[in-house]
Design a protein around this motif. Structure first.
Motif, PDB file in Angstrom:
ATOM      1  N   PRO A   1       0.834  -1.212   0.000  1.00 42.56           N
ATOM      2  CA  PRO A   1       0.000   0.000   0.000  1.00 42.56           C
ATOM      3  C   PRO A   1       0.868   1.262   0.000  1.00 42.56           C
ATOM      4  O   PRO A   1       1.878   1.321   0.697  1.00 42.56           O
ATOM      5  CB  PRO A   1      -0.800  -0.109   1.299  1.00 42.56           C
ATOM      6  CG  PRO A   1      -0.780  -1.558   1.652  1.00 42.56           C
ATOM      7  CD  PRO A   1       0.532  -2.075   1.146  1.00 42.56           C
ATOM      8  N   CYS A   2       0.465   2.257  -0.767  1.00 41.70           N
ATOM      9  CA  CYS A   2       1.218   3.504  -0.872  1.00 41.70           C
ATOM     10  C   CYS A   2       0.791   4.491   0.219  1.00 41.70           C
ATOM     11  O   CYS A   2      -0.180   4.283   0.949  1.00 41.70           O
ATOM     12  CB  CYS A   2       1.022   4.124  -2.248  1.00 41.70           C
ATOM     13  SG  CYS A   2      -0.676   4.667  -2.545  1.00 41.70           S
ATOM     14  N   TYR A   3       1.532   5.580   0.290  1.00 44.92           N
ATOM     15  CA  TYR A   3       1.271   6.635   1.265  1.00 44.92           C
ATOM     16  C   TYR A   3      -0.137   7.205   1.098  1.00 44.92           C
ATOM     17  O   TYR A   3      -0.840   7.444   2.075  1.00 44.92           O
ATOM     18  CB  TYR A   3       2.328   7.731   1.088  1.00 44.92           C
ATOM     19  CG  TYR A   3       2.203   8.886   2.037  1.00 44.92           C
ATOM     20  CD1 TYR A   3       2.516   8.728   3.377  1.00 44.92           C
ATOM     21  CD2 TYR A   3       1.776  10.127   1.590  1.00 44.92           C
ATOM     22  CE1 TYR A   3       2.412   9.789   4.263  1.00 44.92           C
ATOM     23  CE2 TYR A   3       1.667  11.191   2.462  1.00 44.92           C
ATOM     24  CZ  TYR A   3       1.991  11.024   3.799  1.00 44.92           C
ATOM     25  OH  TYR A   3       1.878  12.071   4.665  1.00 44.92           O
ATOM     26  N   ALA A   4      -0.570   7.403  -0.144  1.00 47.81           N
ATOM     27  CA  ALA A   4      -1.901   7.965  -0.402  1.00 47.81           C
ATOM     28  C   ALA A   4      -2.991   7.046   0.143  1.00 47.81           C
ATOM     29  O   ALA A   4      -3.956   7.509   0.756  1.00 47.81           O
ATOM     30  CB  ALA A   4      -2.097   8.192  -1.902  1.00 47.81           C
ATOM     31  N   MET A   5      -2.827   5.752  -0.044  1.00 40.23           N
ATOM     32  CA  MET A   5      -3.816   4.799   0.468  1.00 40.23           C
ATOM     33  C   MET A   5      -3.833   4.806   1.982  1.00 40.23           C
ATOM     34  O   MET A   5      -4.892   4.794   2.615  1.00 40.23           O
ATOM     35  CB  MET A   5      -3.511   3.388  -0.056  1.00 40.23           C
ATOM     36  CG  MET A   5      -4.500   2.337   0.394  1.00 40.23           C
ATOM     37  SD  MET A   5      -3.944   1.597   1.945  1.00 40.23           S
ATOM     38  CE  MET A   5      -5.356   0.633   2.368  1.00 40.23           C
ATOM     39  N   LEU A   6      -2.659   4.847   2.603  1.00 38.94           N
ATOM     40  CA  LEU A   6      -2.582   4.845   4.060  1.00 38.94           C
ATOM     41  C   LEU A   6      -3.227   6.102   4.650  1.00 38.94           C
ATOM     42  O   LEU A   6      -3.912   6.034   5.670  1.00 38.94           O
ATOM     43  CB  LEU A   6      -1.133   4.698   4.514  1.00 38.94           C
ATOM     44  CG  LEU A   6      -0.490   3.348   4.172  1.00 38.94           C
ATOM     45  CD1 LEU A   6       0.992   3.364   4.502  1.00 38.94           C
ATOM     46  CD2 LEU A   6      -1.198   2.208   4.874  1.00 38.94           C
ATOM     47  N   LEU A   7      -3.041   7.243   3.991  1.00 39.15           N
ATOM     48  CA  LEU A   7      -3.693   8.480   4.450  1.00 39.15           C
ATOM     49  C   LEU A   7      -5.204   8.394   4.280  1.00 39.15           C
ATOM     50  O   LEU A   7      -5.956   8.800   5.169  1.00 39.15           O
ATOM     51  CB  LEU A   7      -3.156   9.689   3.691  1.00 39.15           C
ATOM     52  CG  LEU A   7      -1.848  10.271   4.183  1.00 39.15           C
ATOM     53  CD1 LEU A   7      -1.415  11.435   3.296  1.00 39.15           C
ATOM     54  CD2 LEU A   7      -1.954  10.723   5.615  1.00 39.15           C
ATOM     55  N   ALA A   8      -5.649   7.870   3.148  1.00 43.53           N
ATOM     56  CA  ALA A   8      -7.082   7.736   2.905  1.00 43.53           C
ATOM     57  C   ALA A   8      -7.718   6.822   3.958  1.00 43.53           C
ATOM     58  O   ALA A   8      -8.798   7.110   4.464  1.00 43.53           O
ATOM     59  CB  ALA A   8      -7.334   7.190   1.500  1.00 43.53           C
ATOM     60  N   LYS A   9      -7.023   5.777   4.309  1.00 39.87           N
ATOM     61  CA  LYS A   9      -7.534   4.861   5.330  1.00 39.87           C
ATOM     62  C   LYS A   9      -7.537   5.539   6.699  1.00 39.87           C
ATOM     63  O   LYS A   9      -8.514   5.450   7.444  1.00 39.87           O
ATOM     64  CB  LYS A   9      -6.695   3.586   5.363  1.00 39.87           C
ATOM     65  CG  LYS A   9      -7.264   2.529   6.276  1.00 39.87           C
ATOM     66  CD  LYS A   9      -6.491   1.232   6.175  1.00 39.87           C
ATOM     67  CE  LYS A   9      -7.072   0.226   7.158  1.00 39.87           C
ATOM     68  NZ  LYS A   9      -6.289  -0.988   7.201  1.00 39.87           N
ATOM     69  N   ARG A  10      -6.480   6.234   7.014  1.00 41.42           N
ATOM     70  CA  ARG A  10      -6.372   6.918   8.307  1.00 41.42           C
ATOM     71  C   ARG A  10      -7.499   7.925   8.518  1.00 41.42           C
ATOM     72  O   ARG A  10      -8.037   8.067   9.607  1.00 41.42           O
ATOM     73  CB  ARG A  10      -5.018   7.625   8.399  1.00 41.42           C
ATOM     74  CG  ARG A  10      -4.823   8.402   9.663  1.00 41.42           C
ATOM     75  CD  ARG A  10      -3.468   9.046   9.684  1.00 41.42           C
ATOM     76  NE  ARG A  10      -3.313   9.862  10.876  1.00 41.42           N
ATOM     77  CZ  ARG A  10      -2.353  10.720  11.047  1.00 41.42           C
ATOM     78  NH1 ARG A  10      -1.419  10.867  10.118  1.00 41.42           N
ATOM     79  NH2 ARG A  10      -2.272  11.433  12.137  1.00 41.42           N
ATOM     80  N   PHE A  11      -7.862   8.643   7.448  1.00 42.37           N
ATOM     81  CA  PHE A  11      -8.881   9.676   7.556  1.00 42.37           C
ATOM     82  C   PHE A  11     -10.282   9.191   7.154  1.00 42.37           C
ATOM     83  O   PHE A  11     -11.194   9.983   6.944  1.00 42.37           O
ATOM     84  CB  PHE A  11      -8.472  10.913   6.762  1.00 42.37           C
ATOM     85  CG  PHE A  11      -7.300  11.624   7.391  1.00 42.37           C
ATOM     86  CD1 PHE A  11      -7.460  12.342   8.558  1.00 42.37           C
ATOM     87  CD2 PHE A  11      -6.043  11.529   6.825  1.00 42.37           C
ATOM     88  CE1 PHE A  11      -6.386  12.979   9.158  1.00 42.37           C
ATOM     89  CE2 PHE A  11      -4.953  12.167   7.410  1.00 42.37           C
ATOM     90  CZ  PHE A  11      -5.126  12.888   8.585  1.00 42.37           C
ATOM     91  N   GLY A  12     -10.451   7.884   7.046  1.00 43.90           N
ATOM     92  CA  GLY A  12     -11.767   7.311   6.834  1.00 43.90           C
ATOM     93  C   GLY A  12     -12.332   7.390   5.430  1.00 43.90           C
ATOM     94  O   GLY A  12     -13.523   7.176   5.227  1.00 43.90           O
ATOM     95  N   LYS A  13     -11.506   7.671   4.441  1.00 40.95           N
ATOM     96  CA  LYS A  13     -11.979   7.720   3.051  1.00 40.95           C
ATOM     97  C   LYS A  13     -12.206   6.325   2.490  1.00 40.95           C
ATOM     98  O   LYS A  13     -13.086   6.120   1.669  1.00 40.95           O
ATOM     99  CB  LYS A  13     -10.990   8.469   2.160  1.00 40.95           C
ATOM    100  CG  LYS A  13     -10.752   9.904   2.562  1.00 40.95           C
ATOM    101  CD  LYS A  13     -11.890  10.756   2.134  1.00 40.95           C
ATOM    102  CE  LYS A  13     -11.574  12.221   2.423  1.00 40.95           C
ATOM    103  NZ  LYS A  13     -12.689  13.072   2.138  1.00 40.95           N
TER     104      LYS A  13
END
Length: 80
Positions: A35-47
């Motif tokens: 998983p890339c950084y963008a995916m990890l951020l999206a997951k962290r912020f509930g996207k």
């Protein structure tokens, strides 16, 4: 393709090669091994809830309407 609604499409960047970025898709279909950084951020912020959800991109279906509002506002701020 699944769709989402966005509130904004143009975002200010701090990269040297562009003033603004256009974000009209959520997710990525590359299916990378990790998983890339963008995916990890999206997951962290509930996207998104999972990697499986992330690899099925969603297109912002209200892109044209948003751009009609945002482009005139940024017209004088975007370098040609």
């Amino acid at each position: 393709m699944k769709t989402i609604l966005r509130k904004s499409l143009l975002y200010k960047t701090k990269v040297e090669y562009g003033d603004y970025t256009l974000n009209h898709v959520e997710g990525c279909s590359h299916g990378c091994k990790y998983p890339c950084y963008a995916m990890l951020l999206a997951k962290r912020f509930g996207k998104v809830k999972s990697y499986e959800e992330w690899i099925e991109p969603k297109l912002a279906k209200n892109s044209i309407e948003i751009l009609k509002k945002e482009l005139p506002k940024y017209k004088n701020k975007i370098d040609n």
